[in-house]
Design a protein around this motif. Structure first.
Motif, mmCIF file in Angstrom:
data_model
loop_
_atom_site.group_PDB
_atom_site.id
_atom_site.type_symbol
_atom_site.label_atom_id
_atom_site.label_comp_id
_atom_site.label_asym_id
_atom_site.label_seq_id
_atom_site.Cartn_x
_atom_site.Cartn_y
_atom_site.Cartn_z
ATOM 1 N N TRP A 58 -30.092 -51.057 -25.079
ATOM 2 C CA TRP A 58 -29.939 -51.607 -26.424
ATOM 3 C C TRP A 58 -28.840 -50.863 -27.176
ATOM 4 O O TRP A 58 -28.751 -49.632 -27.106
ATOM 5 C CB TRP A 58 -31.238 -51.495 -27.224
ATOM 6 C CG TRP A 58 -31.085 -51.968 -28.657
ATOM 7 C CD1 TRP A 58 -30.726 -51.218 -29.739
ATOM 8 C CD2 TRP A 58 -31.259 -53.297 -29.127
ATOM 9 N NE1 TRP A 58 -30.657 -51.996 -30.860
ATOM 10 C CE2 TRP A 58 -30.984 -53.291 -30.516
ATOM 11 C CE3 TRP A 58 -31.613 -54.503 -28.520
ATOM 12 C CZ2 TRP A 58 -31.064 -54.438 -31.309
ATOM 13 C CZ3 TRP A 58 -31.691 -55.647 -29.308
ATOM 14 C CH2 TRP A 58 -31.427 -55.604 -30.675
ATOM 15 N N ALA A 59 -28.026 -51.615 -27.907
ATOM 16 C CA ALA A 59 -27.041 -51.039 -28.823
ATOM 17 C C ALA A 59 -27.124 -51.807 -30.138
ATOM 18 O O ALA A 59 -27.310 -53.032 -30.139
ATOM 19 C CB ALA A 59 -25.635 -51.133 -28.247
ATOM 20 N N ASP A 60 -26.992 -51.103 -31.255
ATOM 21 C CA ASP A 60 -27.107 -51.761 -32.557
ATOM 22 C C ASP A 60 -25.987 -52.770 -32.797
ATOM 23 O O ASP A 60 -26.198 -53.773 -33.473
ATOM 24 C CB ASP A 60 -27.097 -50.707 -33.676
ATOM 25 C CG ASP A 60 -28.381 -49.892 -33.710
ATOM 26 O OD1 ASP A 60 -29.378 -50.325 -33.102
ATOM 27 O OD2 ASP A 60 -28.385 -48.818 -34.352
ATOM 28 N N ASP A 61 -24.802 -52.497 -32.265
ATOM 29 C CA ASP A 61 -23.663 -53.412 -32.398
ATOM 30 C C ASP A 61 -23.200 -53.788 -30.989
ATOM 31 O O ASP A 61 -22.252 -53.203 -30.455
ATOM 32 C CB ASP A 61 -22.532 -52.736 -33.174
ATOM 33 C CG ASP A 61 -21.431 -53.721 -33.583
ATOM 34 O OD1 ASP A 61 -21.363 -54.816 -32.976
ATOM 35 O OD2 ASP A 61 -20.637 -53.390 -34.482
ATOM 36 N N PRO A 62 -23.846 -54.774 -30.366
ATOM 37 C CA PRO A 62 -23.561 -55.067 -28.952
ATOM 38 C C PRO A 62 -22.138 -55.548 -28.685
ATOM 39 O O PRO A 62 -21.554 -55.177 -27.667
ATOM 40 C CB PRO A 62 -24.594 -56.149 -28.605
ATOM 41 C CG PRO A 62 -25.007 -56.735 -29.914
ATOM 42 C CD PRO A 62 -24.918 -55.628 -30.903
ATOM 43 N N ILE A 83 -23.355 -35.428 -29.328
ATOM 44 C CA ILE A 83 -22.397 -36.427 -28.844
ATOM 45 C C ILE A 83 -21.212 -35.784 -28.136
ATOM 46 O O ILE A 83 -20.341 -36.496 -27.624
ATOM 47 C CB ILE A 83 -21.878 -37.313 -29.999
ATOM 48 C CG1 ILE A 83 -21.233 -36.463 -31.096
ATOM 49 C CG2 ILE A 83 -23.002 -38.157 -30.563
ATOM 50 C CD1 ILE A 83 -20.620 -37.272 -32.218
ATOM 51 N N ALA A 84 -21.158 -34.447 -28.084
ATOM 52 C CA ALA A 84 -20.072 -33.736 -27.393
ATOM 53 C C ALA A 84 -18.717 -34.276 -27.861
ATOM 54 O O ALA A 84 -18.466 -34.366 -29.049
ATOM 55 C CB ALA A 84 -20.239 -33.849 -25.890
ATOM 56 N N ASP A 85 -17.847 -34.652 -26.906
ATOM 57 C CA ASP A 85 -16.507 -35.142 -27.258
ATOM 58 C C ASP A 85 -16.403 -36.657 -27.168
ATOM 59 O O ASP A 85 -15.301 -37.207 -27.177
ATOM 60 C CB ASP A 85 -15.465 -34.519 -26.320
ATOM 61 C CG ASP A 85 -15.392 -33.005 -26.478
ATOM 62 O OD1 ASP A 85 -15.591 -32.532 -27.618
ATOM 63 O OD2 ASP A 85 -15.165 -32.318 -25.478
ATOM 64 N N GLY A 86 -17.539 -37.332 -27.074
ATOM 65 C CA GLY A 86 -17.508 -38.779 -26.891
ATOM 66 C C GLY A 86 -17.688 -39.555 -28.186
ATOM 67 O O GLY A 86 -17.802 -38.992 -29.274
ATOM 68 N N THR A 87 -17.733 -40.873 -28.039
ATOM 69 C CA THR A 87 -17.962 -41.789 -29.157
ATOM 70 C C THR A 87 -19.418 -42.225 -29.133
ATOM 71 O O THR A 87 -19.893 -42.736 -28.110
ATOM 72 C CB THR A 87 -17.063 -43.021 -29.033
ATOM 73 O OG1 THR A 87 -15.694 -42.606 -29.033
ATOM 74 C CG2 THR A 87 -17.302 -43.980 -30.191
ATOM 75 N N PRO A 88 -20.159 -42.036 -30.220
ATOM 76 C CA PRO A 88 -21.571 -42.424 -30.209
ATOM 77 C C PRO A 88 -21.751 -43.937 -30.246
ATOM 78 O O PRO A 88 -20.994 -44.655 -30.895
ATOM 79 C CB PRO A 88 -22.115 -41.782 -31.487
ATOM 80 C CG PRO A 88 -20.937 -41.674 -32.398
ATOM 81 C CD PRO A 88 -19.758 -41.417 -31.494
ATOM 82 N N ILE A 89 -22.754 -44.396 -29.537
ATOM 83 C CA ILE A 89 -23.171 -45.794 -29.573
ATOM 84 C C ILE A 89 -24.614 -45.790 -30.067
ATOM 85 O O ILE A 89 -25.521 -45.336 -29.372
ATOM 86 C CB ILE A 89 -23.068 -46.456 -28.189
ATOM 87 C CG1 ILE A 89 -21.615 -46.430 -27.698
ATOM 88 C CG2 ILE A 89 -23.604 -47.878 -28.222
ATOM 89 C CD1 ILE A 89 -21.439 -46.917 -26.271
ATOM 90 N N ARG A 90 -24.832 -46.289 -31.259
ATOM 91 C CA ARG A 90 -26.139 -46.168 -31.903
ATOM 92 C C ARG A 90 -27.138 -47.200 -31.378
ATOM 93 O O ARG A 90 -26.770 -48.326 -31.061
ATOM 94 C CB ARG A 90 -25.985 -46.351 -33.418
ATOM 95 C CG ARG A 90 -24.938 -45.446 -34.064
ATOM 96 C CD ARG A 90 -25.342 -43.996 -34.031
ATOM 97 N NE ARG A 90 -24.335 -43.124 -34.632
ATOM 98 C CZ ARG A 90 -24.408 -41.802 -34.651
ATOM 99 N NH1 ARG A 90 -25.442 -41.202 -34.100
ATOM 100 N NH2 ARG A 90 -23.455 -41.081 -35.201
ATOM 101 N N TYR A 91 -28.400 -46.783 -31.325
ATOM 102 C CA TYR A 91 -29.481 -47.700 -30.967
ATOM 103 C C TYR A 91 -30.687 -47.562 -31.901
ATOM 104 O O TYR A 91 -31.686 -48.259 -31.745
ATOM 105 C CB TYR A 91 -29.933 -47.476 -29.517
ATOM 106 C CG TYR A 91 -30.418 -46.082 -29.209
ATOM 107 C CD1 TYR A 91 -31.721 -45.683 -29.515
ATOM 108 C CD2 TYR A 91 -29.578 -45.152 -28.600
ATOM 109 C CE1 TYR A 91 -32.165 -44.402 -29.224
ATOM 110 C CE2 TYR A 91 -30.019 -43.868 -28.298
ATOM 111 C CZ TYR A 91 -31.309 -43.503 -28.615
ATOM 112 O OH TYR A 91 -31.742 -42.232 -28.329
ATOM 113 N N ALA A 92 -30.582 -46.662 -32.879
ATOM 114 C CA ALA A 92 -31.717 -46.359 -33.758
ATOM 115 C C ALA A 92 -32.113 -47.544 -34.633
ATOM 116 O O ALA A 92 -33.264 -47.633 -35.076
ATOM 117 C CB ALA A 92 -31.397 -45.155 -34.636
#
Length: 203
Positions: free
Chosen positions: A182-186, A31-40
């Motif tokens: 797709w994102a788990d929390d759209p 994720i480097a320096d960013g904020t992850p957006i989960r899709y799992a």
């Protein structure tokens, strides 16, 4: 598709899954320096179910088969299948989408990466859409084309770009004016992207 191309894709996928499994065990998501957006979440339940079934099958087959050489072969095949599924599950978790101060990185596992500059995004919104195709990437429409990064046969985030953008991927080169994924929390995802866009354009 030619047999050589299929073999290469299989080898690349195999390597990707092993790398993903190592990253997951080391707790080093990409994720480097960013904020992850989960899709799992779209596929985790199904993958866990297959993992449990595979774990039960290995000792069951060992007891059913009376021949030692066949037992050994079945054991190796079962162990490989179990690790393959574990790698696939890991890949969904360690390579999430990433939102940084300058871009939105839309991904699927280790193979697909679409970098969208925040400055190049016109609008972003929730839009649930199912897909029949089993392809990870799907280009639809004529003129105003949409590139879909599909997880669990669906997408739920739509990003409209100011200008069409060309993306180079292992599945081919695509030019699209809209990207859906797709994102788990759209809702939280759309809110985060919009907030990042406001900050980016204020700088």
């Amino acid at each position: 598709m030619r047999p050589v191309q299929l073999a290469r894709r299989f080898v690349r996928l195999e390597i990707d899954l092993w790398v993903s499994l190592v990253r997951a065990l080391a707790r080093r998501p990409d994720i480097a320096d960013g904020t992850p957006i989960r899709y799992a979440g779209a596929v985790s339940g199904l993958l866990w179910a297959f993992l449990l079934v595979s774990a039960v099958e290995i000792p069951a087959v060992h007891l059913i088969i009376p021949w030692a050489p066949v037992q050994a072969g079945a054991l190796l095949l079962g162990a490989w299948g179990l690790l393959w599924l574990a790698g696939m599950l890991a890949a969904h978790h360690v390579y999430p989408h990433v939102l940084t101060d300058e871009l939105l990185r839309v991904r699927y596992l280790r193979r697909v990466t679409l970098d969208l500059s925040l400055a190049g995004i016109r609008t972003v919104r929730n839009e649930l859409r199912p897909y029949d195709s089993a392809k990870t990437l799907q280009l639809t429409g004529t003129g105003e084309t949409t590139l879909a990064v599909i997880v669990g046969s669906s997408t739920n985030i739509r990003v409209d770009l100011i200008e069409p953008q060309t993306f180079h991927t292992p599945h081919g080169t695509f030019t699209a004016s809209t990207v859906v994924f797709w994102a788990d929390d759209p809702r939280a995802t759309v809110a985060a992207i919009r907030a990042a866009m406001v900050v980016d354009r204020a700088i």
